[in-house]
Write a protein that holds these residues in place. Structure first.
Motif, PDB file in Angstrom:
ATOM      1  N   ALA A 187      57.249  29.366  53.966  1.00 55.98           N
ATOM      2  CA  ALA A 187      55.882  29.274  54.481  1.00 55.98           C
ATOM      3  C   ALA A 187      55.262  30.672  54.509  1.00 55.98           C
ATOM      4  CB  ALA A 187      55.888  28.666  55.875  1.00 55.98           C
ATOM      5  N   TYR A 188      53.990  30.757  54.136  1.00 61.27           N
ATOM      6  CA  TYR A 188      53.297  32.051  54.067  1.00 61.27           C
ATOM      7  C   TYR A 188      51.906  31.884  54.668  1.00 61.27           C
ATOM      8  CZ  TYR A 188      51.332  36.349  52.089  1.00 61.27           C
ATOM      9  OH  TYR A 188      50.739  37.580  51.934  1.00 61.27           O
ATOM     10  N   ASN A 189      51.420  32.935  55.299  1.00 58.84           N
ATOM     11  CA  ASN A 189      50.099  32.889  55.932  1.00 58.84           C
ATOM     12  C   ASN A 189      49.025  33.175  54.888  1.00 58.84           C
ATOM     13  OD1 ASN A 189      48.085  32.753  57.862  1.00 58.84           O
ATOM     14  ND2 ASN A 189      48.328  34.906  58.471  1.00 58.84           N
ATOM     15  N   TRP A 190      48.737  32.157  54.085  1.00 59.25           N
ATOM     16  CA  TRP A 190      47.784  32.326  52.988  1.00 59.25           C
ATOM     17  C   TRP A 190      46.360  32.511  53.505  1.00 59.25           C
ATOM     18  CZ3 TRP A 190      49.628  33.006  48.211  1.00 59.25           C
ATOM     19  CH2 TRP A 190      50.911  32.527  47.925  1.00 59.25           C
ATOM     20  N   THR A 191      45.603  33.373  52.834  1.00 58.10           N
ATOM     21  CA  THR A 191      44.187  33.553  53.158  1.00 58.10           C
ATOM     22  C   THR A 191      43.322  33.317  51.915  1.00 58.10           C
ATOM     23  OG1 THR A 191      44.330  35.949  52.734  1.00 58.10           O
ATOM     24  CG2 THR A 191      44.691  35.211  55.001  1.00 58.10           C
ATOM     25  N   ASP A 192      43.829  32.488  50.996  1.00 59.64           N
ATOM     26  CA  ASP A 192      43.116  32.244  49.737  1.00 59.64           C
ATOM     27  C   ASP A 192      42.523  30.844  49.660  1.00 59.64           C
ATOM     28  OD1 ASP A 192      45.387  30.728  49.444  1.00 59.64           O
ATOM     29  OD2 ASP A 192      45.863  31.402  47.419  1.00 59.64           O
ATOM     30  N   ILE A 233      51.835  46.717  41.817  1.00 58.66           N
ATOM     31  CA  ILE A 233      50.773  46.009  41.100  1.00 58.66           C
ATOM     32  C   ILE A 233      49.539  45.894  41.993  1.00 58.66           C
ATOM     33  CG2 ILE A 233      50.115  43.852  39.973  1.00 58.66           C
ATOM     34  CD1 ILE A 233      53.072  43.398  39.329  1.00 58.66           C
ATOM     35  N   ILE A 234      49.767  45.541  43.255  1.00 58.32           N
ATOM     36  CA  ILE A 234      48.648  45.419  44.204  1.00 58.32           C
ATOM     37  C   ILE A 234      47.846  46.711  44.250  1.00 58.32           C
ATOM     38  CG2 ILE A 234      48.084  45.235  46.669  1.00 58.32           C
ATOM     39  CD1 ILE A 234      50.400  43.201  46.892  1.00 58.32           C
ATOM     40  N   ASN A 235      48.542  47.841  44.210  1.00 56.13           N
ATOM     41  CA  ASN A 235      47.862  49.137  44.303  1.00 56.13           C
ATOM     42  C   ASN A 235      46.972  49.431  43.097  1.00 56.13           C
ATOM     43  OD1 ASN A 235      49.104  49.603  46.753  1.00 56.13           O
ATOM     44  ND2 ASN A 235      50.776  50.800  45.888  1.00 56.13           N
ATOM     45  N   GLN A 236      47.156  48.677  42.001  1.00 56.82           N
ATOM     46  CA  GLN A 236      46.340  48.895  40.802  1.00 56.82           C
ATOM     47  C   GLN A 236      45.417  47.709  40.498  1.00 56.82           C
ATOM     48  OE1 GLN A 236      46.170  51.693  39.456  1.00 56.82           O
ATOM     49  NE2 GLN A 236      48.061  52.769  39.995  1.00 56.82           N
ATOM     50  N   ILE A 237      45.288  46.801  41.446  1.00 61.86           N
ATOM     51  CA  ILE A 237      44.465  45.610  41.202  1.00 61.86           C
ATOM     52  C   ILE A 237      43.019  45.983  40.900  1.00 61.86           C
ATOM     53  CG2 ILE A 237      43.418  43.602  42.337  1.00 61.86           C
ATOM     54  CD1 ILE A 237      46.159  42.996  41.337  1.00 61.86           C
ATOM     55  N   ASP A 238      42.495  46.968  41.607  1.00 57.17           N
ATOM     56  CA  ASP A 238      41.086  47.335  41.392  1.00 57.17           C
ATOM     57  C   ASP A 238      40.857  47.850  39.973  1.00 57.17           C
ATOM     58  OD1 ASP A 238      40.382  46.559  43.938  1.00 57.17           O
ATOM     59  OD2 ASP A 238      40.485  48.580  44.788  1.00 57.17           O
ATOM     60  N   GLN A 298      54.358  36.354  46.982  1.00 55.86           N
ATOM     61  CA  GLN A 298      53.293  35.614  47.661  1.00 55.86           C
ATOM     62  C   GLN A 298      52.153  36.550  48.066  1.00 55.86           C
ATOM     63  OE1 GLN A 298      55.984  33.868  50.578  1.00 55.86           O
ATOM     64  NE2 GLN A 298      55.576  31.809  49.784  1.00 55.86           N
ATOM     65  N   GLU A 299      52.492  37.733  48.542  1.00 49.82           N
ATOM     66  CA  GLU A 299      51.457  38.704  48.912  1.00 49.82           C
ATOM     67  C   GLU A 299      50.626  39.100  47.691  1.00 49.82           C
ATOM     68  OE1 GLU A 299      50.906  43.118  50.980  1.00 49.82           O
ATOM     69  OE2 GLU A 299      52.856  42.533  50.147  1.00 49.82           O
ATOM     70  N   LEU A 300      51.296  39.333  46.558  1.00 52.05           N
ATOM     71  CA  LEU A 300      50.583  39.699  45.340  1.00 52.05           C
ATOM     72  C   LEU A 300      49.604  38.604  44.935  1.00 52.05           C
ATOM     73  CD1 LEU A 300      50.044  41.350  42.762  1.00 52.05           C
ATOM     74  CD2 LEU A 300      52.090  40.286  41.759  1.00 52.05           C
ATOM     75  N   VAL A 301      50.059  37.360  44.931  1.00 54.94           N
ATOM     76  CA  VAL A 301      49.187  36.248  44.542  1.00 54.94           C
ATOM     77  C   VAL A 301      47.999  36.154  45.498  1.00 54.94           C
ATOM     78  CG1 VAL A 301      49.030  33.749  44.226  1.00 54.94           C
ATOM     79  CG2 VAL A 301      51.071  34.973  43.462  1.00 54.94           C
ATOM     80  N   ASN A 302      48.262  36.299  46.784  1.00 57.60           N
ATOM     81  CA  ASN A 302      47.211  36.211  47.788  1.00 57.60           C
ATOM     82  C   ASN A 302      46.145  37.280  47.558  1.00 57.60           C
ATOM     83  OD1 ASN A 302      46.369  34.745  50.180  1.00 57.60           O
ATOM     84  ND2 ASN A 302      46.787  36.607  51.354  1.00 57.60           N
ATOM     85  N   VAL A 303      46.580  38.511  47.294  1.00 57.53           N
ATOM     86  CA  VAL A 303      45.640  39.606  47.052  1.00 57.53           C
ATOM     87  C   VAL A 303      44.868  39.380  45.757  1.00 57.53           C
ATOM     88  CG1 VAL A 303      45.452  42.081  46.550  1.00 57.53           C
ATOM     89  CG2 VAL A 303      46.961  41.300  48.383  1.00 57.53           C
ATOM     90  N   CYS A 304      45.559  38.931  44.714  1.00 54.83           N
ATOM     91  CA  CYS A 304      44.880  38.653  43.445  1.00 54.83           C
ATOM     92  C   CYS A 304      43.774  37.629  43.635  1.00 54.83           C
ATOM     93  CB  CYS A 304      45.880  38.160  42.402  1.00 54.83           C
ATOM     94  SG  CYS A 304      46.889  39.460  41.672  1.00 54.83           S
ATOM     95  N   HIS A 305      44.048  36.588  44.379  1.00 54.97           N
ATOM     96  CA  HIS A 305      43.038  35.559  44.610  1.00 54.97           C
ATOM     97  C   HIS A 305      41.863  36.118  45.402  1.00 54.97           C
ATOM     98  CE1 HIS A 305      46.034  32.004  43.901  1.00 54.97           C
ATOM     99  NE2 HIS A 305      45.698  32.642  42.790  1.00 54.97           N
ATOM    100  N   GLN A 306      42.133  36.982  46.355  1.00 54.78           N
ATOM    101  CA  GLN A 306      41.047  37.613  47.107  1.00 54.78           C
ATOM    102  C   GLN A 306      40.164  38.471  46.202  1.00 54.78           C
ATOM    103  OE1 GLN A 306      43.173  39.739  50.131  1.00 54.78           O
ATOM    104  NE2 GLN A 306      43.562  37.923  51.378  1.00 54.78           N
ATOM    105  N   LYS A 307      40.774  39.033  45.150  1.00 56.56           N
ATOM    106  CA  LYS A 307      40.049  39.900  44.213  1.00 56.56           C
ATOM    107  C   LYS A 307      39.467  39.117  43.034  1.00 56.56           C
ATOM    108  CE  LYS A 307      41.012  44.028  46.071  1.00 56.56           C
ATOM    109  NZ  LYS A 307      40.009  45.072  46.368  1.00 56.56           N
TER     110      LYS A 307
END
Length: 608
Positions: free
Chosen positions: A94-99, A129-134, A179-188
């Motif tokens: 289980a993950y605290n998704w925000t997407d 990867i998250i650090n280079q999403i932008d 899961q964190e990576l996917v969540n951040v990607c969706h936010q972006k």
């Protein structure tokens, strides 16, 4: 099968009680062992063993004991913190998704960016990867594609030697990191594609046979005995891989999976495993309301793979089209050796623009047989194309990238050829700034005999194609380190120009060439000039995009076709803006334009 939750391995319910299920059809007794606690599982239907208990907690390390003898990690383990030979980690997925506001984009809007997690950043992790999403958002990428993340031996591997299909590689950041990576990607605003391997299992740490008939000697593959999808006892094997696909979509919010080398999946049953995966995926989409895609890698030129089940197909949404790459490379000057021997250059590139496949029922010299079938009725968003990817770079002995094999001008031309194609474009990490570090094949095995086999196998694999001295040692950490991206290059003069050029091409593609209609471009071959002319229709039926691709080293004057009037020059790779060789401008066009050597030009035009 319970489609809305994972039903194999160790899972936790809402009260954090453990629900345990493992397939071991030939066992007479199965227990779970934490080192301080051992509990017996009860036999269930279909060769499964199960147990519900509050004594197993998230964070426990555990093993399965088969017939009081074999102490083995869980085949459906979600984590292997001590590697492929260690115990399994009990994880509450289980993950605290925000997407919740994320909606997967239409496949026609995908611009893929392939990533090897360890080689992409200094950190070598999902966090890196998250650090280079932008950076990726600025470039205009709409979907990142991760090379396989299933647990593999050691810390260095392409990922295709994974042996725990459900466990996310610990050195990358494990399940929570993905899961964190996917969540951040969706936010972006980025979709996430995951490469999965269902055609074989890696050799080191592969204990599946101790649990059941996961493999069959009915068929041979390049990696040994085939996975048992249609022989005796195959139901549990099929369920294992179906559960895996559903887990990535449901529990990790992955938007699409790319199924590696499906032509190596041996299944001659009435219901092919890919068709069954399609059926279960469709049912999941119906239940959740989310959108997920199935993308196949297949070298058979058989449109059945991307044909709907209702039309007697296997139901994949799209596939990689390697033949576009091969034709493009030979047109650009790649020697016609090895698998390139089948490709003649400009005529075959033109055919690929029209049909995606080059071989559609012609004789193949390499295969020594008539090969392929025309993909009638297929749309352009069912094919993924590229000028380079992990395979095409890494399967060269020295792992050279396109930037080091071709001229600066040709590099820009090849980018235009891909990004203005009617198909879905894929970039390989670092391509957008002309990365010069190689991408070599690397592993981190612990078995000396296996290491020897891998070394020898690499030498034999492409001996017919390349004769350039000693093969880099896949086991040597230095081979991996050479393959890491050099992010400092992006600020240097030519590399900064390449980055801005890729941004421009992607922006133009999104502005002019992403629309509902799917129609093959009109392709004109100027064979004597080694050039192509492409006409791409726009959403506005009165307008079009006209592209000139000059693969020759000669400049020439070109008459504008009578049925169109050029309105704007959108991009000209030969211009000084892109550090081109020619100072000539074709912006003041009338009836004729000047075409620079090795250049890509795109115009906005209207029909006369």
């Amino acid at each position: 099968m319970e489609i809305l939750k994972r039903s194999i391995g160790v899972n936790f319910n809402a009260d954090n009680g453990a629900v345990i299920k493992v397939w071991a059809p030939d066992a007479t007794q199965v227990s779970i062992d934490t080192g301080t606690l051992q509990l017996e599982l009860k036999p269930a239907l279909g060769g499964y063993w199960s147990l519900s208990t509050t004594l197993i907690k998230p964070g426990d390390l555990y093993w399965f004991i088969i017939d009081k003898e074999q102490r083995l990690a869980d085949p459906a383990s979600l984590g292997q913190p001590y590697g492929v030979h260690g115990g399994s980690l009990a994880i509450n997925a289980a993950y605290n998704w925000t997407d919740s506001s994320w909606e997967n984009i239409p496949l026609k809007n995908y611009i893929f960016y392939e990533i090897h997690t360890a080689a992409f950043s200094d950190e070598g992790t999902f966090k890196g990867i998250i650090n280079q999403i932008d950076h990726l958002v600025e470039l205009g990428i709409t979907a990142i594609e991760l090379m396989p993340v299933a647990s593999f031996p050691g810390k260095r591997n392409w990922g295709y030697d994974g042996v725990f299909a459900f466990s996310v590689q610990e050195s990358y950041g494990g399940a929570a990191g993905l899961q964190e990576l996917v969540n951040v990607c969706h936010q972006k605003g980025l979709a996430v594609v995951l490469d999965v391997v269902y055609n074989h299992v890696g050799p080191e740490g592969n204990y599946l046979s101790a649990f059941g008939p996961y493999f069959t000697d009915k068929y041979k593959t390049p990696w040994g005995n085939a996975i048992n999808f249609d022989d005796r006892g195959s139901d549990g094997v099929r369920n294992y891989f179906i559960e895996n696909v559903l887990m990535w979509f449901r529990d990790f919010h992955i938007d699409a999976v790319r199924l590696d080398a499906v032509h190596a999946i041996k299944d001659f049953g009435a219901l092919h495993i890919l068709e069954e995966i399609r059926c279960h995926t469709s049912f999941l989409l119906e239940k959740t309301g989310r959108k997920h895609y199935l993308i196949a890698e297949c070298d058979l030129n058989d449109p059945r793979y991307i044909t709907a089940i209702g039309e007697n197909g296997l139901g994949m949404d799209a596939q990689w089209a390697d033949e576009f790459h091969h034709a493009l490379r030979v047109t650009a000057g790649e020697p016609a050796k090895g698998y390139y021997e089948d490709f003649s250059g400009i005529q075959h590139l033109a055919k690929s623009y029209a049909d995606a496949y080059v071989y559609t029922g012609m004789y193949s010299v390499v295969r020594e047989k008539t090969f392929g079938r025309k993909p009638f009725g297929k749309t352009d968003d069912q094919f993924v194309v590229f000028s380079q990817n992990h395979d095409q770079i890494g399967n060269r002995m020295l792992g050279e990238r396109t930037s080091t094999l071709f001229s600066f001008e040709m590099y820009k031309l090849m980018a235009g050829a891909v990004l203005f194609s009617p198909f879905l474009p894929l970039l390989f990490m670092g391509e957008e700034w002309g990365e010069t570090n190689p991408f070599l094949y690397f592993v981190d095995h612990s078995d000396p005999e296996l290491i020897k086999q891998v070394r020898n196998g690499r030498k034999e694999e492409f001996a017919a194609m390349f004769d350039q001295g000693e093969t880099p040692d896949p086991q040597d950490e230095a081979t991996f380190n050479q393959s890491r991206l050099n992010w400092k290059l992006i600020g240097e003069h030519r590399h900064a120009c390449i980055f801005n050029y890729y941004k421009k091409l992607i922006s133009l593609r999104q502005e002019y060439l992403t629309f509902t209609a799917h129609e093959a471009p009109k392709v004109t071959v100027l064979e004597a000039r080694n050039s192509l002319l492409l006409e791409r229709k726009c959403a506005d039926p009165t307008r079009l995009i006209w592209c000139v691709l000059n693969f020759s080293a000669e400049q020439f004057e070109l008459d504008i076709p009578d049925h169109m009037t050029l309105t704007d020059e959108l991009v000209n790779s030969g211009s000084s803006v892109w550090l081109g060789l020619s100072e000539l401008s074709s912006a003041n066009f009338n009836q004729q334009i000047s075409v620079s050597p090795e250049s890509f030009i795109a115009y906005s035009a209207k029909y006369v």
